[in-house]
Design an enzyme around this catalytic site. Structure first.
Site, PDB file in Angstrom:
ATOM      1  N   ASP A  35       3.651   2.947   1.802  1.00  0.00           N
ATOM      2  CA  ASP A  35       3.976   1.779   2.624  1.00  0.00           C
ATOM      3  C   ASP A  35       5.177   2.114   3.500  1.00  0.00           C
ATOM      4  O   ASP A  35       6.257   2.423   2.998  1.00  0.00           O
ATOM      5  CB  ASP A  35       4.289   0.589   1.705  1.00  0.00           C
ATOM      6  CG  ASP A  35       4.391  -0.729   2.460  1.00  0.00           C
ATOM      7  OD1 ASP A  35       4.047  -0.762   3.654  1.00  0.00           O
ATOM      8  OD2 ASP A  35       4.816  -1.717   1.837  1.00  0.00           O
ATOM      9  N   ASP A 130       0.391   0.230   8.627  1.00  0.00           N
ATOM     10  CA  ASP A 130       1.563   0.814   7.964  1.00  0.00           C
ATOM     11  C   ASP A 130       1.423   1.025   6.460  1.00  0.00           C
ATOM     12  O   ASP A 130       2.415   1.332   5.798  1.00  0.00           O
ATOM     13  CB  ASP A 130       2.798  -0.039   8.238  1.00  0.00           C
ATOM     14  CG  ASP A 130       2.673  -1.457   7.696  1.00  0.00           C
ATOM     15  OD1 ASP A 130       1.544  -1.878   7.385  1.00  0.00           O
ATOM     16  OD2 ASP A 130       3.701  -2.144   7.595  1.00  0.00           O
ATOM     17  N   GLU A 131       0.237   0.910   5.922  1.00  0.00           N
ATOM     18  CA  GLU A 131       0.099   1.168   4.480  1.00  0.00           C
ATOM     19  C   GLU A 131      -1.309   1.632   4.147  1.00  0.00           C
ATOM     20  O   GLU A 131      -2.273   1.322   4.855  1.00  0.00           O
ATOM     21  CB  GLU A 131       0.458  -0.068   3.649  1.00  0.00           C
ATOM     22  CG  GLU A 131      -0.425  -1.269   3.869  1.00  0.00           C
ATOM     23  CD  GLU A 131      -0.114  -2.411   2.906  1.00  0.00           C
ATOM     24  OE1 GLU A 131       0.112  -2.157   1.712  1.00  0.00           O
ATOM     25  OE2 GLU A 131      -0.117  -3.568   3.367  1.00  0.00           O
TER      26      GLU A 131
END
Length: 390
Positions: A35, A130-131
């Site tokens: 993350d 983003d993860e």
């Protein structure tokens, strides 16, 4: 033990308990959740050095109805969080610097990060820009530890993008995701199998995947506040009160999560929505706005080679009441004109006359792959030709 379990013709509850008891006989997976830290804000601070160390908020205009997309850790110290109204964020931190999102820049960094992740395993499941989850079980068969892979990934992300990320390592997705949040920012945390139950026990039930605010409230009324409290409830009780979800709650309270890491998750819908700076009362403007959104959704469907069977419109009124209305067609709908054809009727069903709205949205669901459907149709036409010739 496996043979005896499979041979049973017990009740639903006995079968689930049996399955749970087999969990330890399955090969232990090695799952990593990566993350990025305050992703959008971190990109802005990287690209604009004058913003470093300052409370940065990426999102809408605080002077209208903007919303916080994300914020830097300096801003979070003031209690600012994602999805908070920009006006509220400004009241908490008047000195905050508001920055409009640069999605192209974020997508490019995301592409770099995902490329790094896929250099370790093909089993990468992005959850957003983003993860992502990684299943590195196969990569550890030579004795390499999953935590070593995670540490190398974090180092590479920092070195190649100038940004930091956090990672969680465990034996399922539930625990890996919780672990990645444990030592943010730029942290790494491992939850081994023997620590799973103890790690979960004191956590609030709302930390569990799939346990939303409404369920938290219902559980709280039953005296259930922590995961240990939830674990003390029987499967029968949970299924009686929560239906099929009760079985999931029973499992995750015991650190059981068999969801696989899926490199290509099937998209369920494509849509867009817009919150207005002033409530819309003119129905012609509402319809024009929906038609513009239909064009945006159609363009996205075209890029993805998709069409949808169901057109949904969403309307939110000044009192924040939200309604949705839908039309389902037998044939796939993909063009802006085809979507727009149903908008007048759906608008009339969703928004009463003389009523204003603060938000409108369009979503297409029941998606089908246009290329795949075309190939099937082509094959059927060939088959028809063969049958006719025969």
């Amino acid at each position: 033990m496996i043979a005896s379990c499979l041979a049973r013709t017990a009740s639903f509850y006995q079968l689930r308990l049996c399955r749970a008891s087999l969990e330890h006989s399955l090969a232990i997976r090695k799952i990593i959740h990566v993350d990025m830290d305050a992703f959008f804000a971190a990109v802005e601070q990287r690209d604009r050095p004058e913003l470093r160390g300052l409370p940065v908020i990426v999102g809408g205009d605080p002077n209208v109805r903007g919303v916080v997309a994300t914020c830097s850790y300096e801003a979070r110290r003031f209690g600012i969080r994602s999805a908070m109204s920009a006006a509220r964020a400004r009241s908490l931190c008047p000195q905050a610097i508001f920055v409009r999102p640069r999605m192209d820049a974020y997508r490019e960094v995301s592409r770099q990060v995902m490329t790094i992740l896929r250099s370790y395993t093909a089993l990468v499941e992005p959850l957003s820009l983003d993860e992502a989850f990684l299943d590195v079980t196969a990569a550890t068969t030579d004795g390499t530890l999953a935590v070593e892979i995670a540490r190398e990934i974090l180092d590479r992300i920092h070195r190649e993008t100038g940004l930091t990320a956090s990672a969680g390592v465990s034996y399922n997705k539930l625990l890996a995701k919780l672990a990645s949040d444990w030592r943010k920012p730029h942290g790494l945390f491992v939850i081994p199998p023997e620590r799973g139950l103890a790690f979960l026990a004191p956590l609030p039930v709302g930390k569990l995947h799939g346990v939303g605010p409404a369920t938290v409230k219902k559980l709280s009324a039953m005296g259930v506040e922590t995961v240990l409290d939830l674990r003390n409830l029987s499967l029968e009780f949970l299924v009686t009160h929560f239906g099929k979800s009760g079985g999931w709650f029973y499992d995750v309270a015991r650190a059981i999560d068999e969801r696989p890491v899926q490199p290509s998750r099937q998209r369920k819908s494509v849509g867009t929505e817009r919150t207005f700076s002033k409530n819309l009362a003119d129905r012609s403007v509402m319809l024009t706005t929906l038609q513009e959104m239909a064009a945006q959704v159609a363009a996205r469907l075209q890029v993805l080679h998709l069409a949808g069977h169901t057109v949904h419109i969403k309307a939110r009124f000044p009192d924040f009441t939200t309604v949705t209305r839908a039309y389902t067609a037998t044939e796939g709908i993909g063009s802006a004109d085809a979507i727009a054809a149903w908008l007048p009727e759906l608008l009339d069903r969703a928004v009463p006359k003389s009523t204003s709205v603060r938000l409108l949205g369009i979503t297409m669901s029941g998606l089908v792959n246009v290329l795949a459907a075309s190939r099937v149709a082509h094959q059927m036409n060939l088959l028809d030709g063969i049958l006719i010739q025969g």
